[in-house]
Design a protein around this motif. Structure first.
Motif, PDB file in Angstrom:
ATOM      1  N   VAL A 156      -5.829 -21.729 -17.623  1.00  0.00           N
ATOM      2  CA  VAL A 156      -5.442 -22.494 -17.791  1.00  0.00           C
ATOM      3  C   VAL A 156      -6.981 -23.346 -18.083  1.00  0.00           C
ATOM      4  O   VAL A 156      -8.006 -23.480 -16.512  1.00  0.00           O
ATOM      5  CB  VAL A 156      -4.597 -23.317 -16.466  1.00  0.00           C
ATOM      6  CG1 VAL A 156      -4.580 -24.661 -16.747  1.00  0.00           C
ATOM      7  CG2 VAL A 156      -3.421 -22.012 -16.207  1.00  0.00           C
ATOM      8  N   TYR A 157      -7.037 -24.182 -18.285  1.00  0.00           N
ATOM      9  CA  TYR A 157      -8.158 -24.999 -19.004  1.00  0.00           C
ATOM     10  C   TYR A 157      -8.165 -26.105 -17.603  1.00  0.00           C
ATOM     11  O   TYR A 157      -7.609 -26.892 -17.036  1.00  0.00           O
ATOM     12  CB  TYR A 157      -8.298 -25.661 -20.028  1.00  0.00           C
ATOM     13  CG  TYR A 157     -10.026 -26.376 -20.290  1.00  0.00           C
ATOM     14  CD1 TYR A 157     -10.819 -26.075 -20.903  1.00  0.00           C
ATOM     15  CD2 TYR A 157      -9.392 -28.169 -20.009  1.00  0.00           C
ATOM     16  CE1 TYR A 157     -11.717 -26.188 -20.484  1.00  0.00           C
ATOM     17  CE2 TYR A 157     -10.878 -29.035 -20.258  1.00  0.00           C
ATOM     18  CZ  TYR A 157     -11.806 -28.287 -20.724  1.00  0.00           C
ATOM     19  OH  TYR A 157     -13.363 -28.492 -20.259  1.00  0.00           O
ATOM     20  N   ARG A 158      -9.380 -26.452 -16.897  1.00  0.00           N
ATOM     21  CA  ARG A 158      -9.652 -27.641 -15.856  1.00  0.00           C
ATOM     22  C   ARG A 158     -11.007 -27.919 -15.673  1.00  0.00           C
ATOM     23  O   ARG A 158     -11.352 -28.261 -15.290  1.00  0.00           O
ATOM     24  CB  ARG A 158      -9.674 -26.725 -14.602  1.00  0.00           C
ATOM     25  CG  ARG A 158      -8.629 -25.560 -14.022  1.00  0.00           C
ATOM     26  CD  ARG A 158      -7.090 -26.547 -13.958  1.00  0.00           C
ATOM     27  NE  ARG A 158      -6.170 -25.678 -13.676  1.00  0.00           N
ATOM     28  CZ  ARG A 158      -5.026 -25.994 -13.383  1.00  0.00           C
ATOM     29  NH1 ARG A 158      -4.937 -27.537 -14.179  1.00  0.00           N
ATOM     30  NH2 ARG A 158      -3.956 -25.714 -12.875  1.00  0.00           N
ATOM     31  N   HIS A 195      -3.199 -30.945 -13.713  1.00  0.00           N
ATOM     32  CA  HIS A 195      -1.716 -31.744 -14.827  1.00  0.00           C
ATOM     33  C   HIS A 195      -0.822 -32.096 -13.905  1.00  0.00           C
ATOM     34  O   HIS A 195      -0.358 -31.850 -12.685  1.00  0.00           O
ATOM     35  CB  HIS A 195      -1.811 -30.134 -14.849  1.00  0.00           C
ATOM     36  CG  HIS A 195      -0.296 -30.503 -15.786  1.00  0.00           C
ATOM     37  ND1 HIS A 195      -0.707 -31.753 -16.895  1.00  0.00           N
ATOM     38  CD2 HIS A 195       1.407 -30.365 -16.336  1.00  0.00           C
ATOM     39  CE1 HIS A 195       0.409 -31.810 -17.924  1.00  0.00           C
ATOM     40  NE2 HIS A 195       1.559 -31.356 -17.078  1.00  0.00           N
ATOM     41  N   GLY A 238      -3.283 -22.940 -22.676  1.00  0.00           N
ATOM     42  CA  GLY A 238      -4.180 -21.048 -22.094  1.00  0.00           C
ATOM     43  C   GLY A 238      -3.149 -20.494 -21.452  1.00  0.00           C
ATOM     44  O   GLY A 238      -4.162 -19.139 -20.519  1.00  0.00           O
ATOM     45  N   SER A 241      -4.034 -32.867 -22.437  1.00  0.00           N
ATOM     46  CA  SER A 241      -4.213 -31.372 -22.230  1.00  0.00           C
ATOM     47  C   SER A 241      -4.003 -30.164 -23.427  1.00  0.00           C
ATOM     48  O   SER A 241      -2.199 -29.362 -23.059  1.00  0.00           O
ATOM     49  CB  SER A 241      -2.857 -32.127 -21.289  1.00  0.00           C
ATOM     50  OG  SER A 241      -3.258 -32.378 -20.295  1.00  0.00           O
ATOM     51  N   SER A 242      -5.284 -30.172 -23.738  1.00  0.00           N
ATOM     52  CA  SER A 242      -4.595 -28.944 -24.923  1.00  0.00           C
ATOM     53  C   SER A 242      -5.947 -27.825 -24.398  1.00  0.00           C
ATOM     54  O   SER A 242      -7.258 -28.143 -25.025  1.00  0.00           O
ATOM     55  CB  SER A 242      -4.802 -28.984 -25.883  1.00  0.00           C
ATOM     56  OG  SER A 242      -4.893 -28.013 -26.790  1.00  0.00           O
ATOM     57  N   ALA A 243      -5.854 -26.187 -23.267  1.00  0.00           N
ATOM     58  CA  ALA A 243      -6.408 -25.109 -23.557  1.00  0.00           C
ATOM     59  C   ALA A 243      -7.502 -24.881 -24.770  1.00  0.00           C
ATOM     60  O   ALA A 243      -8.314 -24.859 -24.754  1.00  0.00           O
ATOM     61  CB  ALA A 243      -6.019 -23.932 -22.840  1.00  0.00           C
ATOM     62  N   ARG A 244      -6.203 -24.781 -25.888  1.00  0.00           N
ATOM     63  CA  ARG A 244      -6.676 -24.982 -27.049  1.00  0.00           C
ATOM     64  C   ARG A 244      -8.137 -25.343 -28.331  1.00  0.00           C
ATOM     65  O   ARG A 244      -8.695 -24.776 -28.144  1.00  0.00           O
ATOM     66  CB  ARG A 244      -5.415 -24.331 -28.200  1.00  0.00           C
ATOM     67  CG  ARG A 244      -5.984 -24.250 -29.843  1.00  0.00           C
ATOM     68  CD  ARG A 244      -5.140 -23.635 -30.135  1.00  0.00           C
ATOM     69  NE  ARG A 244      -3.372 -24.656 -29.927  1.00  0.00           N
ATOM     70  CZ  ARG A 244      -2.477 -25.135 -30.883  1.00  0.00           C
ATOM     71  NH1 ARG A 244      -2.718 -24.893 -32.285  1.00  0.00           N
ATOM     72  NH2 ARG A 244      -1.638 -26.585 -30.477  1.00  0.00           N
ATOM     73  N   HIS A 248      -9.369 -27.664 -25.879  1.00  0.00           N
ATOM     74  CA  HIS A 248     -10.663 -27.811 -25.112  1.00  0.00           C
ATOM     75  C   HIS A 248     -11.730 -26.471 -25.442  1.00  0.00           C
ATOM     76  O   HIS A 248     -12.737 -26.809 -25.987  1.00  0.00           O
ATOM     77  CB  HIS A 248     -10.871 -27.401 -23.488  1.00  0.00           C
ATOM     78  CG  HIS A 248     -10.217 -29.269 -23.427  1.00  0.00           C
ATOM     79  ND1 HIS A 248     -10.981 -30.340 -23.290  1.00  0.00           N
ATOM     80  CD2 HIS A 248      -8.640 -29.474 -22.437  1.00  0.00           C
ATOM     81  CE1 HIS A 248     -10.158 -31.339 -22.658  1.00  0.00           C
ATOM     82  NE2 HIS A 248      -8.912 -30.867 -22.344  1.00  0.00           N
ATOM     83  N   LEU A 249     -10.764 -25.319 -25.857  1.00  0.00           N
ATOM     84  CA  LEU A 249     -12.393 -24.181 -25.628  1.00  0.00           C
ATOM     85  C   LEU A 249     -12.710 -24.562 -27.007  1.00  0.00           C
ATOM     86  O   LEU A 249     -13.692 -23.152 -27.638  1.00  0.00           O
ATOM     87  CB  LEU A 249     -11.030 -22.313 -25.851  1.00  0.00           C
ATOM     88  CG  LEU A 249     -10.702 -22.218 -24.134  1.00  0.00           C
ATOM     89  CD1 LEU A 249      -9.763 -21.477 -24.431  1.00  0.00           C
ATOM     90  CD2 LEU A 249     -11.966 -22.384 -23.591  1.00  0.00           C
TER      91      LEU A 249
END
Length: 392
Positions: free
Chosen positions: A14-16, A61, A186, A373-376, A378-379
């Motif tokens: 999970v992206y933080r 979150h 994520g 709030s998107s890990a995809r 951010h990565l």
């Protein structure tokens, strides 16, 4: 991160990254307007000061129970913390805390009929369209709840055969959506699990197209974060398993073949699949019924995928016009998709040596990422940033 056995897919991540969400800002604004410190709010809510700070700054979150706690502690309306009445995030959170139609049917007895199937079919469409404008981490709790309710009805209720088929299809469609938003957040292990459970439901319903969509969605995830060779095999299996399907569904399944092929650097295979996408798309017809879940696939989306594949295959100059035209055609509410596609546009410039333009485009994507709030997303921003001179 450890791979999941047999898939090459990494475990949950999970992206933080500290992105400040709009909802987090609203909570902080309401607290400050009430003249309440974080320490005082911690005493009122029984949440730690550190957690509250993380909610307000986007490190953690925000869940519906957090919003309720703020409202009670500050003496404000829950609705006021969410923002405008039609804000998509507000809609998603209200969905989570409201009763589902399953609750009412449970109170009336175990036997369910076509009306419940119709209501759940309507709701899965509404949730699916929310995914266009709400990030995965924000939408996932609501989709989880809806999937759990639908699975409960299938397992515990009694119904006629046709109603049962429709309910199983709903479970399969919700599983595909749950997998998609979990992957965006994520939560890769969860995504894989629900995708595969959805395949079982779709096959029980006799819906080969939906089973193919679930398998190809899993293929897409594995191509991005696992072994592209595994993804390519799974994507081809999805096409074969749904051989007698509609043109748009075939185009979508072939897109996943093309992407996995491009990730494998299989130039010929990826280009054949992209040609197949174009042929299938041109074969669409008002006389041929398409499942609702393929509503989003249009020429613009096909061009974006073609551009992404061209970048992977080492032809960024050819990718740029496809990506630029598609991005310009999007409306503002599709912020996540526009930001994601800008990362690919930035990559096309970076790989062509146009670093100043790449920085400018990536900066716009990074600004959007700070609100989503998107890990995809951010990565992707992080990955493309590494291509620029001076990156750490």
């Amino acid at each position: 991160m450890q791979p999941v056995t047999g898939t090459g897919c990494p475990s949950t991540a999970v992206y933080r990254g500290g992105a400040v969400s709009e909802l987090g800002r609203n909570l902080r604004t309401a607290r400050e307007a009430a003249g309440v410190s974080l320490a005082a709010l911690a005493r009122r809510t029984h949440y730690s000061k550190a957690l509250l700070g993380h909610l307000e700054t986007g490190v953690r979150h925000v869940r519906p129970e957090h919003v309720t706690a703020y409202a009670r502690a500050l003496g404000v309306a829950v609705d006021g913390l969410y923002g405008p009445p039609q804000d998509p995030l507000r809609v998603a959170h209200k969905w989570l805390v409201s009763d589902s139609p399953v609750t009412a049917h449970n109170a009336a007895g175990r036997r369910v009929g076509p009306s419940l199937a119709s209501e759940l079919e309507r709701r899965v469409i509404e949730l699916r369209h929310l995914d266009d404008v709400v990030s995965g981490a924000d939408l996932l709790p609501a989709v989880r709840k809806e999937l759990s309710d639908a699975e409960y009805v299938v397992a515990e209720a009694s119904y006629a055969e046709e109603t049962g088929r429709r309910l199983l299809t709903v479970v399969g469609e919700l599983a595909q959506l749950a997998g998609w938003v979990a992957s965006d957040a994520g939560q890769y292990v969860e995504a894989q699990r629900v995708y595969l459970s959805g395949v079982s439901a779709a096959r029980s319903a006799g819906d080969d197209a939906l089973a193919g969509q679930l398998l190809s969605s899993l293929s897409y995830q594995i191509a991005n974060v696992g072994d592209p060779a595994d993804a390519a095999l799974l994507a081809r299996s999805a096409v074969k398993g749904a051989a007698d399907t509609s043109p748009l569904v075939r185009a979508l399944l072939l897109e996943r073949v093309a992407w996995a092929g491009a990730r494998c650097r299989d130039r010929d295979g990826a280009r054949r699949a992209l040609d197949g996408v174009d042929e299938a798309y041109e074969a669409r017809s008002p006389a041929v019924a398409e499942p609702e879940w393929v509503y989003w696939l249009d020429r613009r989306e096909i061009d974006v995928m073609a551009g992404r594949c061209l970048i992977e295959l080492g032809d960024p100059a050819a990718a740029e016009p496809l990506l630029s035209a598609a991005i310009d055609a999007y409306t503002p509410e599709h912020a996540r998709e526009v930001a994601l596609y800008r990362t690919w546009l930035a990559e096309s410039y970076a790989r062509a040596g146009e670093f100043d333009v790449a920085r400018d485009v990536l900066g716009k994507a990074e600004t959007a990422a700070s609100r989503l709030s998107s890990a995809r997303l951010h990565l992707r921003v992080q990955d493309v940033a590494r291509l620029l001179p001076g990156a750490a």
